[in-house]
Each structure stands twice: as structure tokens, then as C-alpha cells.
Design a protein around this motif. Sequence first.
Motif, PDB file in Angstrom:
ATOM      1  N   GLY A 165     -73.884 -28.974  58.231  1.00  0.00           N
ATOM      2  CA  GLY A 165     -72.584 -29.015  57.566  1.00  0.00           C
ATOM      3  C   GLY A 165     -71.577 -29.894  58.269  1.00  0.00           C
ATOM      4  N   GLY A 166     -71.680 -29.977  59.599  1.00  0.00           N
ATOM      5  CA  GLY A 166     -70.749 -30.815  60.350  1.00  0.00           C
ATOM      6  C   GLY A 166     -69.318 -30.403  60.119  1.00  0.00           C
ATOM      7  N   SER A 167     -68.572 -31.247  59.425  1.00  0.00           N
ATOM      8  CA  SER A 167     -67.196 -30.907  59.050  1.00  0.00           C
ATOM      9  C   SER A 167     -66.898 -31.492  57.674  1.00  0.00           C
ATOM     10  N   THR A 168     -65.745 -31.113  57.121  1.00  0.00           N
ATOM     11  CA  THR A 168     -65.367 -31.585  55.788  1.00  0.00           C
ATOM     12  C   THR A 168     -65.130 -33.083  55.761  1.00  0.00           C
ATOM     13  N   ARG A 169     -64.980 -33.711  56.909  1.00  0.00           N
ATOM     14  CA  ARG A 169     -64.689 -35.148  56.963  1.00  0.00           C
ATOM     15  C   ARG A 169     -65.932 -36.009  57.162  1.00  0.00           C
ATOM     16  N   MET A 170     -67.094 -35.394  57.238  1.00  0.00           N
ATOM     17  CA  MET A 170     -68.331 -36.143  57.483  1.00  0.00           C
ATOM     18  C   MET A 170     -69.112 -36.351  56.198  1.00  0.00           C
ATOM     19  N   THR A 171     -69.764 -37.501  56.092  1.00  0.00           N
ATOM     20  CA  THR A 171     -70.638 -37.769  54.963  1.00  0.00           C
ATOM     21  C   THR A 171     -71.957 -37.010  55.151  1.00  0.00           C
ATOM     22  N   THR A 200     -69.329 -23.590  69.015  1.00  0.00           N
ATOM     23  CA  THR A 200     -68.040 -24.299  68.982  1.00  0.00           C
ATOM     24  C   THR A 200     -67.567 -24.687  67.592  1.00  0.00           C
ATOM     25  N   GLY A 201     -68.461 -25.025  66.670  1.00  0.00           N
ATOM     26  CA  GLY A 201     -68.056 -25.337  65.304  1.00  0.00           C
ATOM     27  C   GLY A 201     -67.248 -26.606  65.179  1.00  0.00           C
ATOM     28  N   ALA A 202     -66.580 -26.740  64.014  1.00  0.00           N
ATOM     29  CA  ALA A 202     -65.780 -27.938  63.729  1.00  0.00           C
ATOM     30  C   ALA A 202     -64.450 -27.580  63.098  1.00  0.00           C
ATOM     31  N   VAL A 203     -64.032 -26.330  63.257  1.00  0.00           N
ATOM     32  CA  VAL A 203     -62.801 -25.867  62.620  1.00  0.00           C
ATOM     33  C   VAL A 203     -61.680 -25.697  63.632  1.00  0.00           C
ATOM     34  N   HIS A 204     -61.928 -24.940  64.672  1.00  0.00           N
ATOM     35  CA  HIS A 204     -60.898 -24.732  65.685  1.00  0.00           C
ATOM     36  C   HIS A 204     -60.668 -26.001  66.498  1.00  0.00           C
ATOM     37  N   THR A 205     -59.469 -26.128  67.043  1.00  0.00           N
ATOM     38  CA  THR A 205     -59.110 -27.309  67.830  1.00  0.00           C
ATOM     39  C   THR A 205     -58.701 -26.895  69.239  1.00  0.00           C
ATOM     40  N   PRO A 206     -58.663 -27.842  70.181  1.00  0.00           N
ATOM     41  CA  PRO A 206     -58.410 -27.500  71.585  1.00  0.00           C
ATOM     42  C   PRO A 206     -57.119 -26.733  71.832  1.00  0.00           C
ATOM     43  N   SER A 207     -56.092 -26.989  71.030  1.00  0.00           N
ATOM     44  CA  SER A 207     -54.809 -26.317  71.259  1.00  0.00           C
ATOM     45  C   SER A 207     -54.837 -24.836  70.905  1.00  0.00           C
ATOM     46  N   MET A 208     -55.863 -24.404  70.202  1.00  0.00           N
ATOM     47  CA  MET A 208     -55.925 -23.010  69.766  1.00  0.00           C
ATOM     48  C   MET A 208     -56.448 -22.076  70.845  1.00  0.00           C
ATOM     49  N   SER A 209     -57.236 -22.604  71.761  1.00  0.00           N
ATOM     50  CA  SER A 209     -57.757 -21.789  72.856  1.00  0.00           C
ATOM     51  C   SER A 209     -58.209 -22.688  73.989  1.00  0.00           C
TER      52      SER A 209
END
Length: 314
Positions: A89-95, A16-25
Motif C-alpha cells: 500500500g505504501g502511501s496515498t501519494r505513491m503509484t 512505522t507505516g506511512a501515516v504518522h510523522t516525526p513531529s507526532m512522536s
Amino acid sequence: MAAKPSSKVIITCAVTGAVHTPSMSEYLPLTPDQIVQNAVDAANAGAAIVHLHARDPNDGRPTADPAVFDMIVPRIREQTDAVLNITSGGSTRMTLEERLAYPLKLRPEMCSLNMGSMNFSIHPAAQKIKEWKYAWEKPYIEGMEDLIFRNTFKDIKHILKVLGEEAGTRFEFECYDLGHLYNLAHFVDAGLIKGPLFIQMIFGILGGMGADPENLTLMRTTADRLFGRENYQFSVLGAGRHQMPLVTMGAIMGGHVRVGLEDSLYLESGKLAASCADQVQKIRRILDELSLTTATPDEARALLDLKGSAHITL
């Protein structure tokens, strides 16, 4: 330790990752149940490794909360023997502390490890979406234009110590650019990373290398010079529409493959993938046609010198 020669192809599925969002699929796994089902189905379809992120069950936003991971990871382990590869890596918004919270608790066989700080963005995708399911999505995607993914040399050194040295976790070294191979070589030369190396060569992310076949050749030959072909295994990740062509090329060149809805939402041009298993089944058909045999989880463990699932703390 030298890498063992491989006649088998490891399929990694990034769920699932942390890049795509629910509205994309509509098929993007968001809830623990959906993530578990996608991971198990992908493993049953032939994925030896499942790469895992977590999502907030309420609105699908990326989360590093160990409590959410605990709703996902033990259930996958109960249903499959696939190698569990947890994101660091999580996401760009995580410490860094947030990103490492669950890996340090689980002490998994494998974690991803991004080999440098970088611009990492899909902000142009926001222009293509007319309706958003959740209020967080649009600013999340548009905000990537002014964010970096941070992994400094000090950050990487810390991860190698607390997860690698102290927890026995091995890594999927994510290399989004040629310089990331040199960063990896720096740590190998310093004695902080021991082989066999598992290098994930990533193409098609805005901020990293373009998805050109010539870039894959360049990464392969550069890795040969830096590490010696006998000292590493490599895998290929092609983002978006580049997924199947590039991973197929990588397999032909002697590498392993990574698919999954984290990396591409599509199964073919204009057709969304209904599950991660769809993508695993497709690449497995391609590998079969090329007379390439896929690795089982235990064969992947042997190739990558993993500690085994009995040594994770579930």
C-alpha cells in the motif's frame, strides 16, 4: 484450502507505516537503524509477523525506494525468524508501480493488500501540532483531506497475479469497511484467491469503519457468511486509542491481533509508546491473562500456509 483451527494468537507488529510523522512522536522509527531495532525488539517480545514500510533516512518521509528497504529488511531477517510482511500500500501519494517495486524484488512470504479504494485521512491531526520538525509534514497531513488511497479492482487483480500467483506471496487482506469483505469475496469467487484467508479487520481510520465494538461483530458474522468460519483467519487493528480494547475483543472472539506504532503512537491514555515492543509486551500480557497462547513465527506460517523465509529473494 481451509483455514486450520487456531488455539494460538498471532501478534502482528506494524512498525512505522506511512501515516504518522516525526513531529507526532519522538519515538516513531524513521531511520533504517530505528526501524530494524523496533522490528527485532517486537519480534523478541512475541510478534510472529512484522509489517514493514520504509522512511527516507534524511527526514522521515515515507518512501518506496527499494534501496532504503534493502537497508532494513535483510538486517531484520539476520536477527529474527519473524514473518516479514511488506506493504503493498505504501502511501496515498505513491503509484502502484512504486508500491510494488520492493515486493516484486523480494517476493516475500506476505504482503498487505488493501481491498478497495477509499478516503484515508488523519488531516484533523494537523490542528493539534504546534511545531513541526520538517517542512514536508504539515502539507503532507493537511493534504490527506483531498486524497484517496487507490486500489481498483484492476489494481488488486494485478497484485494478486504478480505477487500471489507468480511470486508465491500470501496476503494480509486489509478490510477497512464492510464492502471490502465483499470485494474479497468477489476475488475468491473468481478463483483468484485461494484459502486460507488472513483478513485484517481495521477500525478507527477516518474514511473507514468507526471503532465500535458492534462493527467488529458485524465484520465477523459477515465474513462467516461470505467465506465460512473454517475458511479464514482474522486479525483486528484498532487505530489510535482504540488499539488495545478492540484487539483484545478480537482475540476473545477467536482472532489474531495487530499492534505497532503505525497504528497507534500511544501505550495508554496520555502516554506515548517508547517502542513497538512496548505495545507487543502489553498485548501479550493481556493475552496471558486471558489464558490465550501466542503463536511463534513457524506456527503463524503453518496457520497461514506461508511459503517460508527460505523462499524470499534476499
